[in-house]
Structure formats: structure tokens, C-alpha cells
Design a protein around this motif. Structure first.
Motif, PDB file in Angstrom:
ATOM      1  N   ILE A 177       0.879  -1.170   0.000  1.00 19.31           N
ATOM      2  CA  ILE A 177       0.000   0.000   0.000  1.00 19.31           C
ATOM      3  C   ILE A 177       0.914   1.216   0.000  1.00 19.31           C
ATOM      4  CG2 ILE A 177      -1.790   1.264   1.251  1.00 19.31           C
ATOM      5  CD1 ILE A 177      -2.704  -1.431   2.409  1.00 19.31           C
ATOM      6  N   ASP A 178       0.845   1.987  -1.073  1.00 22.69           N
ATOM      7  CA  ASP A 178       1.738   3.139  -1.212  1.00 22.69           C
ATOM      8  C   ASP A 178       1.468   4.194  -0.139  1.00 22.69           C
ATOM      9  OD1 ASP A 178       3.150   2.719  -4.042  1.00 22.69           O
ATOM     10  OD2 ASP A 178       1.075   2.033  -4.156  1.00 22.69           O
ATOM     11  N   ASP A 179       0.184   4.455   0.123  1.00 26.43           N
ATOM     12  CA  ASP A 179      -0.204   5.441   1.127  1.00 26.43           C
ATOM     13  C   ASP A 179      -1.404   4.916   1.907  1.00 26.43           C
ATOM     14  OD1 ASP A 179       1.463   7.978   0.585  1.00 26.43           O
ATOM     15  OD2 ASP A 179       0.713   7.426  -1.413  1.00 26.43           O
ATOM     16  N   LEU A 180      -1.221   4.751   3.217  1.00 27.66           N
ATOM     17  CA  LEU A 180      -2.303   4.335   4.100  1.00 27.66           C
ATOM     18  C   LEU A 180      -2.580   5.479   5.068  1.00 27.66           C
ATOM     19  CD1 LEU A 180      -4.229   2.129   5.258  1.00 27.66           C
ATOM     20  CD2 LEU A 180      -2.342   1.442   6.741  1.00 27.66           C
ATOM     21  N   TYR A 181      -3.835   5.920   5.102  1.00 23.87           N
ATOM     22  CA  TYR A 181      -4.258   6.991   5.998  1.00 23.87           C
ATOM     23  C   TYR A 181      -5.232   6.420   7.018  1.00 23.87           C
ATOM     24  CZ  TYR A 181      -2.353  10.055   2.390  1.00 23.87           C
ATOM     25  OH  TYR A 181      -1.524  10.673   1.486  1.00 23.87           O
ATOM     26  N   MET A 182      -4.976   6.696   8.297  1.00 28.31           N
ATOM     27  CA  MET A 182      -5.796   6.156   9.379  1.00 28.31           C
ATOM     28  C   MET A 182      -5.977   7.244  10.439  1.00 28.31           C
ATOM     29  SD  MET A 182      -7.150   3.256  10.674  1.00 28.31           S
ATOM     30  CE  MET A 182      -6.300   2.001   9.732  1.00 28.31           C
ATOM     31  N   PRO A 183      -7.229   7.531  10.839  1.00 23.26           N
ATOM     32  CA  PRO A 183      -7.409   8.539  11.890  1.00 23.26           C
ATOM     33  C   PRO A 183      -6.980   7.987  13.246  1.00 23.26           C
ATOM     34  CG  PRO A 183      -9.509   7.556  11.344  1.00 23.26           C
ATOM     35  CD  PRO A 183      -8.504   6.986  10.376  1.00 23.26           C
ATOM     36  N   LYS A 184      -6.468   8.874  14.091  1.00 16.19           N
ATOM     37  CA  LYS A 184      -6.223   8.490  15.473  1.00 16.19           C
ATOM     38  C   LYS A 184      -7.586   8.376  16.144  1.00 16.19           C
ATOM     39  CE  LYS A 184      -3.062  10.644  17.881  1.00 16.19           C
ATOM     40  NZ  LYS A 184      -2.154  11.674  18.440  1.00 16.19           N
ATOM     41  N   MET A 200      -1.197   2.470  -4.989  1.00 17.86           N
ATOM     42  CA  MET A 200      -2.395   2.152  -4.226  1.00 17.86           C
ATOM     43  C   MET A 200      -2.478   3.005  -2.966  1.00 17.86           C
ATOM     44  SD  MET A 200      -3.470  -1.528  -2.840  1.00 17.86           S
ATOM     45  CE  MET A 200      -4.875  -1.768  -1.789  1.00 17.86           C
ATOM     46  N   THR A 201      -3.639   3.623  -2.764  1.00 18.48           N
ATOM     47  CA  THR A 201      -3.899   4.430  -1.576  1.00 18.48           C
ATOM     48  C   THR A 201      -5.143   3.883  -0.895  1.00 18.48           C
ATOM     49  OG1 THR A 201      -2.940   6.416  -2.552  1.00 18.48           O
ATOM     50  CG2 THR A 201      -4.483   6.741  -0.746  1.00 18.48           C
ATOM     51  N   VAL A 202      -5.073   3.712   0.424  1.00 20.80           N
ATOM     52  CA  VAL A 202      -6.242   3.336   1.215  1.00 20.80           C
ATOM     53  C   VAL A 202      -6.414   4.430   2.262  1.00 20.80           C
ATOM     54  CG1 VAL A 202      -7.336   1.603   2.676  1.00 20.80           C
ATOM     55  CG2 VAL A 202      -5.785   0.875   0.853  1.00 20.80           C
ATOM     56  N   ASN A 203      -7.568   5.098   2.211  1.00 21.26           N
ATOM     57  CA  ASN A 203      -7.801   6.256   3.069  1.00 21.26           C
ATOM     58  C   ASN A 203      -9.042   6.010   3.935  1.00 21.26           C
ATOM     59  OD1 ASN A 203      -8.004   8.754   4.233  1.00 21.26           O
ATOM     60  ND2 ASN A 203      -7.785   9.894   2.323  1.00 21.26           N
ATOM     61  N   PHE A 204      -8.813   5.802   5.229  1.00 21.32           N
ATOM     62  CA  PHE A 204      -9.912   5.592   6.175  1.00 21.32           C
ATOM     63  C   PHE A 204     -10.462   6.954   6.611  1.00 21.32           C
ATOM     64  CE2 PHE A 204      -7.848   1.531   6.167  1.00 21.32           C
ATOM     65  CZ  PHE A 204      -8.870   0.622   6.393  1.00 21.32           C
ATOM     66  N   ASN A 205     -11.011   7.676   5.660  1.00 17.67           N
ATOM     67  CA  ASN A 205     -11.520   9.024   5.919  1.00 17.67           C
ATOM     68  C   ASN A 205     -13.045   9.068   5.930  1.00 17.67           C
ATOM     69  OD1 ASN A 205     -12.019   8.671   3.204  1.00 17.67           O
ATOM     70  ND2 ASN A 205     -11.169  10.645   2.578  1.00 17.67           N
ATOM     71  N   ARG A 206     -13.663   7.919   6.155  1.00 15.55           N
ATOM     72  CA  ARG A 206     -15.116   7.803   6.285  1.00 15.55           C
ATOM     73  C   ARG A 206     -15.382   6.611   7.212  1.00 15.55           C
ATOM     74  NH1 ARG A 206     -13.807   6.232   1.064  1.00 15.55           N
ATOM     75  NH2 ARG A 206     -14.199   4.020   0.615  1.00 15.55           N
ATOM     76  N   PRO A 207     -16.632   6.420   7.675  1.00 14.67           N
ATOM     77  CA  PRO A 207     -16.899   5.350   8.638  1.00 14.67           C
ATOM     78  C   PRO A 207     -16.366   3.980   8.199  1.00 14.67           C
ATOM     79  CG  PRO A 207     -18.786   6.775   8.481  1.00 14.67           C
ATOM     80  CD  PRO A 207     -17.821   7.234   7.411  1.00 14.67           C
ATOM     81  N   PHE A 208     -15.795   3.260   9.177  1.00 17.47           N
ATOM     82  CA  PHE A 208     -15.208   1.945   8.913  1.00 17.47           C
ATOM     83  C   PHE A 208     -15.415   1.040  10.117  1.00 17.47           C
ATOM     84  CE2 PHE A 208     -11.897   4.687  10.618  1.00 17.47           C
ATOM     85  CZ  PHE A 208     -11.249   3.902  11.566  1.00 17.47           C
ATOM     86  N   LEU A 209     -15.095  -0.234   9.920  1.00 20.32           N
ATOM     87  CA  LEU A 209     -15.235  -1.238  10.971  1.00 20.32           C
ATOM     88  C   LEU A 209     -13.855  -1.734  11.394  1.00 20.32           C
ATOM     89  CD1 LEU A 209     -18.057  -3.263   9.201  1.00 20.32           C
ATOM     90  CD2 LEU A 209     -18.374  -1.721  11.124  1.00 20.32           C
ATOM     91  N   VAL A 210     -13.750  -2.150  12.651  1.00 17.66           N
ATOM     92  CA  VAL A 210     -12.504  -2.711  13.186  1.00 17.66           C
ATOM     93  C   VAL A 210     -12.843  -4.019  13.887  1.00 17.66           C
ATOM     94  CG1 VAL A 210     -10.525  -2.356  14.700  1.00 17.66           C
ATOM     95  CG2 VAL A 210     -11.646  -0.384  13.660  1.00 17.66           C
ATOM     96  N   ILE A 211     -12.098  -5.060  13.568  1.00 19.46           N
ATOM     97  CA  ILE A 211     -12.265  -6.347  14.234  1.00 19.46           C
ATOM     98  C   ILE A 211     -10.888  -6.801  14.719  1.00 19.46           C
ATOM     99  CG2 ILE A 211     -12.931  -8.765  13.976  1.00 19.46           C
ATOM    100  CD1 ILE A 211     -14.832  -7.842  11.724  1.00 19.46           C
TER     101      ILE A 211
END
Length: 202
Positions: free
Chosen positions: A90-97, A172-183
Motif C-alpha cells: 500500500i503506497d499510502d495508508l491513511y488512518m485517523p487516530k 495504491m492508496t487506502v484512506n480511512f476518511n469515512r466510517p469503517f469497521l474494526v475487528i
């Protein structure tokens, strides 16, 4: 969890149509980690591993597909994702704190598991205080998931940092900038499941 998140910056997290909040967004470049694109449910699944056997699946539904993904959260869906995950750069992964905390009252659940005496008058907890008229009235379990640049409170991080290949054709960019799930799971045992709809309020 990767311990190499860097470049935390303020960014938009989209709560829904025309609504967003500013959140601290973490960024990591060139991360090789298990990934799966589910074209049936229209979501991306990223696995971030902890030291030991625990790992976290971060599920990012396409816009407007959260209800569809939530409705499909069955054991067979989780097995499909786990069986389909493949290492991917993943070239760029964005994740909110974010930090999630919740309390569970277990005094109704534990008797169903056969733990009854400790709640009754027959309980003998005299070794705790010396008094014989002592019994348990409440059991509270607190679960906390804290995701920040250094990983999480639960464990140290593992991750693979690689040198970018100048011949990459499809960054490839994955941006968690909207609602998501965590397991979060540990050797096929589910430990924690949460929906992050607003990182500032979880």
C-alpha cells in the motif's frame, strides 16, 4: 500495528453527505501488509498485525455500502476475508487516530456460563475481607482500543517497510476518511469489534 505512522496532520473525516469533521490523520508510506478487495461487498480489508497472534482487520466500505457490509458480518464472511488476504504494498495508508472504550456488565452473562455461586448467599469470599456475608453484586468488563502513531495500548507493532519500486504502474492508496469497521482477533478468537463513525466521539 505499524509503529511507523508518520506525518500526522489535520484532515477531513466524512461523516456522511455534506458532513465532516477535522481529525488527526496518520499516514504511512510503502507498507506491505495483508489486503483484500471484496468486490461482492464493495469494501477494502486491511490487516495490521500485532506482536504475537493478535491482529486487527480494518474494513472500509465503499461510500454508501456500510449497511450492506454490516448486514453481511457473519463468521463465513470473516473466514472469506481471512482466507483471501494477501500481502500487498500500500503506497499510502491513511488512518485517523481514535480511541474506543466501552463497559460491559457481566452479572447476567456469567450465570448462563455456570458461574452462579459467587452471586448468591452461598458465596464464600471470606478470604478477601474475613467477613462471611460477602458476595459479588456486579462484574464489569472494560474494553479499550486505542489507535495512535505508536500502535495501540494492546501490543507493540510489527510491519514491513519497503523501498518504493520506481517501476510501479498502479500506486495504491487506502484512506480511512469515512466510517469503517474494526475487528481485533487473536488466533481465531474475536476480541473486539467496533464501528468508527466519528473518531472524535468514539
Amino acid at each position: 500495528m505499524p509503529d511507523c505512522f508518520s506525518d500526522t496532520f489535520e484532515s477531513e473525516f466524512h461523516l456522511g453527505k455534506r458532513r465532516s469533521v477535522k481529525v488527526p490523520m496518520m499516514h504511512i508510506e510503502d507498507l506491505t501488509t495483508p489486503y483484500f478487495r471484496d468486490e461482492d461487498l464493495l469494501c477494502s480489508v486491511v490487516e495490521l498485525k500485532y506482536t504475537g497472534n493478535a491482529s486487527a482487520l480494518f474494513i472500509l466500505p465503499d461510500e454508501g455500502k456500510m449497511q450492506q457490509v454490516e448486514a453481511s458480518l457473519q463468521p463465513e464472511t470473516l473466514r472469506k476475508w481471512e482466507d483471501s488476504l494477501r500481502p500487498r504494498m500500500i503506497d499510502d495508508l491513511y488512518m485517523p487516530k481514535f480511541s474506543i472504550s466501552t463497559d460491559y456488565s457481566l452479572e447476567k452473562i456469567l450465570p448462563q456460563l455456570g458461574i452462579r455461586e459467587v452471586f448468591s448467599k452461598e458465596a464464600d469470599l471470606s478470604r478477601i475481607t474475613g467477613a462471611k456475608d460477602l458476595r459479588v453484586s456486579q462484574v464489569v468488563h472494560k474494553a479499550v482500543l486505542d489507535v495512535a502513531e505508536t500502535g495501540t495500548e494492546a501490543a507493540a507493532a510489527t510491519g514491513v517497510k519497503v523501498i518504493p519500486d520506481s517501476g510501479k504502474l498502479y500506486p495504491m492508496t487506502v484512506n480511512f476518511n469515512r466510517p469503517f469497521l474494526v475487528i481485533v482477533s487473536d488466533t481465531n478468537n474475536l476480541i473486539f469489534m467496533a464501528k468508527v463513525t466519528n473518531p472524535k466521539e468514539n
